[in-house]
Design a protein around this motif. Structure first.
Motif, PDB file in Angstrom:
ATOM      1  N   GLU A  75      -3.907 -10.884   7.517  1.00 41.49           N
ATOM      2  CA  GLU A  75      -2.679 -11.356   6.925  1.00 41.49           C
ATOM      3  C   GLU A  75      -2.029 -10.283   6.058  1.00 41.49           C
ATOM      4  OE1 GLU A  75      -3.545 -14.950   4.790  1.00 41.49           O
ATOM      5  OE2 GLU A  75      -4.533 -15.831   6.511  1.00 41.49           O
ATOM      6  N   ALA A  76      -2.844  -9.670   5.210  1.00 38.37           N
ATOM      7  CA  ALA A  76      -2.299  -8.634   4.330  1.00 38.37           C
ATOM      8  C   ALA A  76      -1.726  -7.490   5.154  1.00 38.37           C
ATOM      9  CB  ALA A  76      -3.366  -8.126   3.378  1.00 38.37           C
ATOM     10  N   ASN A  77      -2.362  -7.182   6.260  1.00 44.51           N
ATOM     11  CA  ASN A  77      -1.903  -6.097   7.123  1.00 44.51           C
ATOM     12  C   ASN A  77      -0.505  -6.395   7.648  1.00 44.51           C
ATOM     13  OD1 ASN A  77      -1.896  -3.784   8.615  1.00 44.51           O
ATOM     14  ND2 ASN A  77      -3.456  -4.432  10.053  1.00 44.51           N
ATOM     15  N   GLN A  78      -0.244  -7.633   8.073  1.00 43.99           N
ATOM     16  CA  GLN A  78       1.059  -8.006   8.593  1.00 43.99           C
ATOM     17  C   GLN A  78       2.133  -7.951   7.503  1.00 43.99           C
ATOM     18  OE1 GLN A  78       0.060 -11.852  10.098  1.00 43.99           O
ATOM     19  NE2 GLN A  78      -0.458 -11.067  12.124  1.00 43.99           N
ATOM     20  N   VAL A  79       1.776  -8.334   6.305  1.00 43.28           N
ATOM     21  CA  VAL A  79       2.737  -8.389   5.207  1.00 43.28           C
ATOM     22  C   VAL A  79       3.220  -7.001   4.824  1.00 43.28           C
ATOM     23  CG1 VAL A  79       3.029  -8.958   2.759  1.00 43.28           C
ATOM     24  CG2 VAL A  79       1.844 -10.537   4.286  1.00 43.28           C
ATOM     25  N   VAL A  80       2.332  -6.024   4.824  1.00 43.74           N
ATOM     26  CA  VAL A  80       2.699  -4.719   4.277  1.00 43.74           C
ATOM     27  C   VAL A  80       3.053  -3.663   5.314  1.00 43.74           C
ATOM     28  CG1 VAL A  80       1.373  -5.029   2.171  1.00 43.74           C
ATOM     29  CG2 VAL A  80       0.306  -3.955   4.138  1.00 43.74           C
ATOM     30  N   THR A  81       2.940  -3.957   6.608  1.00 41.38           N
ATOM     31  CA  THR A  81       3.188  -2.915   7.596  1.00 41.38           C
ATOM     32  C   THR A  81       4.612  -2.395   7.567  1.00 41.38           C
ATOM     33  OG1 THR A  81       3.511  -4.618   9.266  1.00 41.38           O
ATOM     34  CG2 THR A  81       1.355  -3.519   9.208  1.00 41.38           C
ATOM     35  N   SER A  82       5.547  -3.168   7.065  1.00 40.23           N
ATOM     36  CA  SER A  82       6.923  -2.702   6.993  1.00 40.23           C
ATOM     37  C   SER A  82       7.227  -1.990   5.678  1.00 40.23           C
ATOM     38  CB  SER A  82       7.877  -3.890   7.179  1.00 40.23           C
ATOM     39  OG  SER A  82       7.714  -4.784   6.096  1.00 40.23           O
ATOM     40  N   GLN A  83       6.247  -1.873   4.808  1.00 41.32           N
ATOM     41  CA  GLN A  83       6.442  -1.271   3.495  1.00 41.32           C
ATOM     42  C   GLN A  83       6.339   0.255   3.570  1.00 41.32           C
ATOM     43  OE1 GLN A  83       7.250  -3.185   0.827  1.00 41.32           O
ATOM     44  NE2 GLN A  83       7.211  -4.918   2.243  1.00 41.32           N
ATOM     45  N   ALA A  84       6.713   0.892   2.482  1.00 38.20           N
ATOM     46  CA  ALA A  84       6.645   2.345   2.380  1.00 38.20           C
ATOM     47  C   ALA A  84       5.195   2.812   2.435  1.00 38.20           C
ATOM     48  CB  ALA A  84       7.282   2.791   1.064  1.00 38.20           C
ATOM     49  N   PRO A  85       4.951   4.070   2.848  1.00 42.95           N
ATOM     50  CA  PRO A  85       3.580   4.574   2.938  1.00 42.95           C
ATOM     51  C   PRO A  85       2.761   4.429   1.667  1.00 42.95           C
ATOM     52  CG  PRO A  85       5.070   6.074   4.053  1.00 42.95           C
ATOM     53  CD  PRO A  85       5.926   5.022   3.377  1.00 42.95           C
ATOM     54  N   SER A  86       3.377   4.624   0.501  1.00 47.38           N
ATOM     55  CA  SER A  86       2.595   4.507  -0.730  1.00 47.38           C
ATOM     56  C   SER A  86       2.104   3.073  -0.919  1.00 47.38           C
ATOM     57  CB  SER A  86       3.404   4.959  -1.939  1.00 47.38           C
ATOM     58  OG  SER A  86       4.531   4.126  -2.121  1.00 47.38           O
ATOM     59  N   ARG A  87       2.882   2.106  -0.515  1.00 47.92           N
ATOM     60  CA  ARG A  87       2.451   0.706  -0.605  1.00 47.92           C
ATOM     61  C   ARG A  87       1.353   0.408   0.407  1.00 47.92           C
ATOM     62  NH1 ARG A  87       7.243  -3.213  -2.473  1.00 47.92           N
ATOM     63  NH2 ARG A  87       8.147  -1.798  -3.998  1.00 47.92           N
ATOM     64  N   LEU A  88       1.449   1.010   1.568  1.00 55.01           N
ATOM     65  CA  LEU A  88       0.394   0.832   2.571  1.00 55.01           C
ATOM     66  C   LEU A  88      -0.916   1.424   2.070  1.00 55.01           C
ATOM     67  CD1 LEU A  88       2.301   1.660   5.869  1.00 55.01           C
ATOM     68  CD2 LEU A  88       1.494  -0.579   5.125  1.00 55.01           C
ATOM     69  N   THR A  89      -0.824   2.589   1.454  1.00 56.40           N
ATOM     70  CA  THR A  89      -2.012   3.219   0.896  1.00 56.40           C
ATOM     71  C   THR A  89      -2.615   2.352  -0.194  1.00 56.40           C
ATOM     72  OG1 THR A  89      -1.152   5.415   1.409  1.00 56.40           O
ATOM     73  CG2 THR A  89      -2.894   5.304  -0.235  1.00 56.40           C
ATOM     74  N   LEU A  90      -1.783   1.818  -1.054  1.00 54.07           N
ATOM     75  CA  LEU A  90      -2.253   0.931  -2.107  1.00 54.07           C
ATOM     76  C   LEU A  90      -2.898  -0.323  -1.512  1.00 54.07           C
ATOM     77  CD1 LEU A  90      -2.520   0.127  -5.074  1.00 54.07           C
ATOM     78  CD2 LEU A  90      -0.193  -0.802  -4.940  1.00 54.07           C
ATOM     79  N   ALA A  91      -2.276  -0.896  -0.498  1.00 55.09           N
ATOM     80  CA  ALA A  91      -2.840  -2.093   0.146  1.00 55.09           C
ATOM     81  C   ALA A  91      -4.205  -1.774   0.759  1.00 55.09           C
ATOM     82  CB  ALA A  91      -1.885  -2.617   1.214  1.00 55.09           C
ATOM     83  N   ALA A  92      -4.323  -0.620   1.399  1.00 53.39           N
ATOM     84  CA  ALA A  92      -5.607  -0.222   2.001  1.00 53.39           C
ATOM     85  C   ALA A  92      -6.668  -0.049   0.924  1.00 53.39           C
ATOM     86  CB  ALA A  92      -5.439   1.067   2.800  1.00 53.39           C
ATOM     87  N   THR A  93      -6.298   0.546  -0.187  1.00 53.50           N
ATOM     88  CA  THR A  93      -7.246   0.745  -1.285  1.00 53.50           C
ATOM     89  C   THR A  93      -7.690  -0.602  -1.859  1.00 53.50           C
ATOM     90  OG1 THR A  93      -6.277   2.890  -1.804  1.00 53.50           O
ATOM     91  CG2 THR A  93      -7.571   1.825  -3.546  1.00 53.50           C
ATOM     92  N   ILE A  94      -6.751  -1.512  -2.023  1.00 52.68           N
ATOM     93  CA  ILE A  94      -7.086  -2.844  -2.545  1.00 52.68           C
ATOM     94  C   ILE A  94      -8.040  -3.559  -1.587  1.00 52.68           C
ATOM     95  CG2 ILE A  94      -6.152  -5.146  -3.026  1.00 52.68           C
ATOM     96  CD1 ILE A  94      -3.660  -3.655  -4.179  1.00 52.68           C
ATOM     97  N   GLN A  95      -7.742  -3.485  -0.289  1.00 48.83           N
ATOM     98  CA  GLN A  95      -8.613  -4.136   0.698  1.00 48.83           C
ATOM     99  C   GLN A  95     -10.005  -3.522   0.666  1.00 48.83           C
ATOM    100  OE1 GLN A  95      -5.893  -3.596   4.004  1.00 48.83           O
ATOM    101  NE2 GLN A  95      -5.717  -5.813   4.212  1.00 48.83           N
ATOM    102  N   SER A  96     -10.074  -2.223   0.573  1.00 43.28           N
ATOM    103  CA  SER A  96     -11.364  -1.550   0.508  1.00 43.28           C
ATOM    104  C   SER A  96     -12.130  -1.956  -0.745  1.00 43.28           C
ATOM    105  CB  SER A  96     -11.151  -0.030   0.537  1.00 43.28           C
ATOM    106  OG  SER A  96     -12.367   0.639   0.510  1.00 43.28           O
ATOM    107  N   ASN A  97     -11.436  -2.010  -1.879  1.00 42.38           N
ATOM    108  CA  ASN A  97     -12.088  -2.403  -3.132  1.00 42.38           C
ATOM    109  C   ASN A  97     -12.558  -3.859  -3.095  1.00 42.38           C
ATOM    110  OD1 ASN A  97     -11.669   0.147  -4.149  1.00 42.38           O
ATOM    111  ND2 ASN A  97      -9.890  -0.415  -5.365  1.00 42.38           N
ATOM    112  N   LEU A  98     -11.749  -4.736  -2.501  1.00 40.62           N
ATOM    113  CA  LEU A  98     -12.168  -6.135  -2.354  1.00 40.62           C
ATOM    114  C   LEU A  98     -13.411  -6.241  -1.480  1.00 40.62           C
ATOM    115  CD1 LEU A  98      -8.748  -7.984  -1.904  1.00 40.62           C
ATOM    116  CD2 LEU A  98     -10.356  -8.243  -3.798  1.00 40.62           C
ATOM    117  N   SER A  99     -13.436  -5.456  -0.434  1.00 36.66           N
ATOM    118  CA  SER A  99     -14.601  -5.446   0.443  1.00 36.66           C
ATOM    119  C   SER A  99     -15.845  -5.004  -0.322  1.00 36.66           C
ATOM    120  CB  SER A  99     -14.360  -4.512   1.627  1.00 36.66           C
ATOM    121  OG  SER A  99     -15.527  -4.392   2.392  1.00 36.66           O
ATOM    122  N   THR A 100     -15.706  -3.966  -1.122  1.00 35.40           N
ATOM    123  CA  THR A 100     -16.825  -3.478  -1.930  1.00 35.40           C
ATOM    124  C   THR A 100     -17.311  -4.557  -2.886  1.00 35.40           C
ATOM    125  OG1 THR A 100     -16.043  -1.196  -1.766  1.00 35.40           O
ATOM    126  CG2 THR A 100     -17.545  -1.705  -3.585  1.00 35.40           C
TER     127      THR A 100
END
Length: 176
Positions: free
Chosen positions: A1-26
Motif C-alpha cells: 500500500e505504501a508503495n502505491q501511495v508514494v510512487t508518484s512522489q519526488a525521489p527524496s520522498r521515495l527514499t524516505l518512504a523506503a527508509t521508513i519501511q526498512s526501519n519498520l521491518s527492523t
C-alpha cells in the motif's frame, strides 16, 4: 500500500518512504515474534522496489542494503536457501561496483558465509571468505580494508573450528 501511495512522489520522498519501511521491518524483527516475519519481509521488499526506482541502478548501495537486510531476515527465519539466493544477489551487485563500499561488500560476504555454514556447507563458506578477504584487503591504501578483513577472518576462524581445523582456526583468529 505504501508503495502505491508514494510512487508518484519526488525521489527524496521515495527514499524516505523506503527508509521508513526498512526501519519498520527492523523493529518488527527485533520484537522476535514469528507472526511479524511476513509483514517485515513485505516491508523490505517494498523498500527494495522503491530504492530501485529512485537509484536507477540495481547495483546502488541502497538497493544492496535492502537485499542484505532481506537475506538476514530470511536467515533468521530459517529459510536458508532463500537467504543464500538473496545474499548471493547482493554480493554480486557489490562485486560489480568494487572498490566502492568495501565494508558493505565484506558484511554481505560474511553473512552469506554464515548462511552457508548454517547449511552445513563449510567448504563453500571457507572458500567464499578466503576469496573475499584479499579483495577487501586490496581495496585501499593505509589499511582501508583492515576492519572488514578482520571481520571476515573471525568468521573464517569459526568456520575452520566447525570443520575441526582448530590449529588453523586459532592462527586465523590471531590474525584478525
Amino acid at each position: 500500500e505504501a508503495n502505491q501511495v508514494v510512487t508518484s512522489q519526488a525521489p527524496s520522498r521515495l527514499t524516505l518512504a523506503a527508509t521508513i519501511q526498512s526501519n519498520l521491518s527492523t523493529a518488527l524483527v527485533q520484537r522476535d515474534r514469528p507472526e511479524d516475519a511476513a509483514e517485515a519481509e513485505g516491508l523490505l521488499r517494498q523498500a527494495k522496489d522503491l530504492r530501485e526506482k529512485v537509484c536507477k541502478s540495481p547495483d546502488h548501495a541502497e538497493v544492496t542494503v535492502s537485499l542484505h537486510e532481506m537475506g538476514l531476515l530470511l536467515q533468521r527465519a530459517g529459510r536458508l536457501d532463500e537467504a543464500e539466493r538473496v545474499l548471493r544477489d547482493a554480493l554480486a551487485r557489490r562485486e560489480r561496483v568494487l572498490p566502492k563500499e568495501p565494508i558493505l561488500f565484506a558484511s554481505v560476504a560474511n553473512n552469506l558465509a554464515l548462511v552457508l555454514r548454517d547449511q552445513g556447507r563449510l567448504g563453500d563458506a571457507q572458500a567464499l571468505l578466503e576469496r573475499a578477504g584479499p579483495i577487501v584487503t586490496a581495496l585501499g591504501p593505509g589499511g582501508q580494508g583492515r576492519l572488514p578483513t578482520g571481520y571476515l577472518k573471525r568468521t573464517l576462524a569459526d568456520v575452520l573450528r566447525a570443520k575441526g581445523e582448530t590449529g588453523e582456526a586459532e592462527a586465523t583468529a590471531t590474525e584478525a
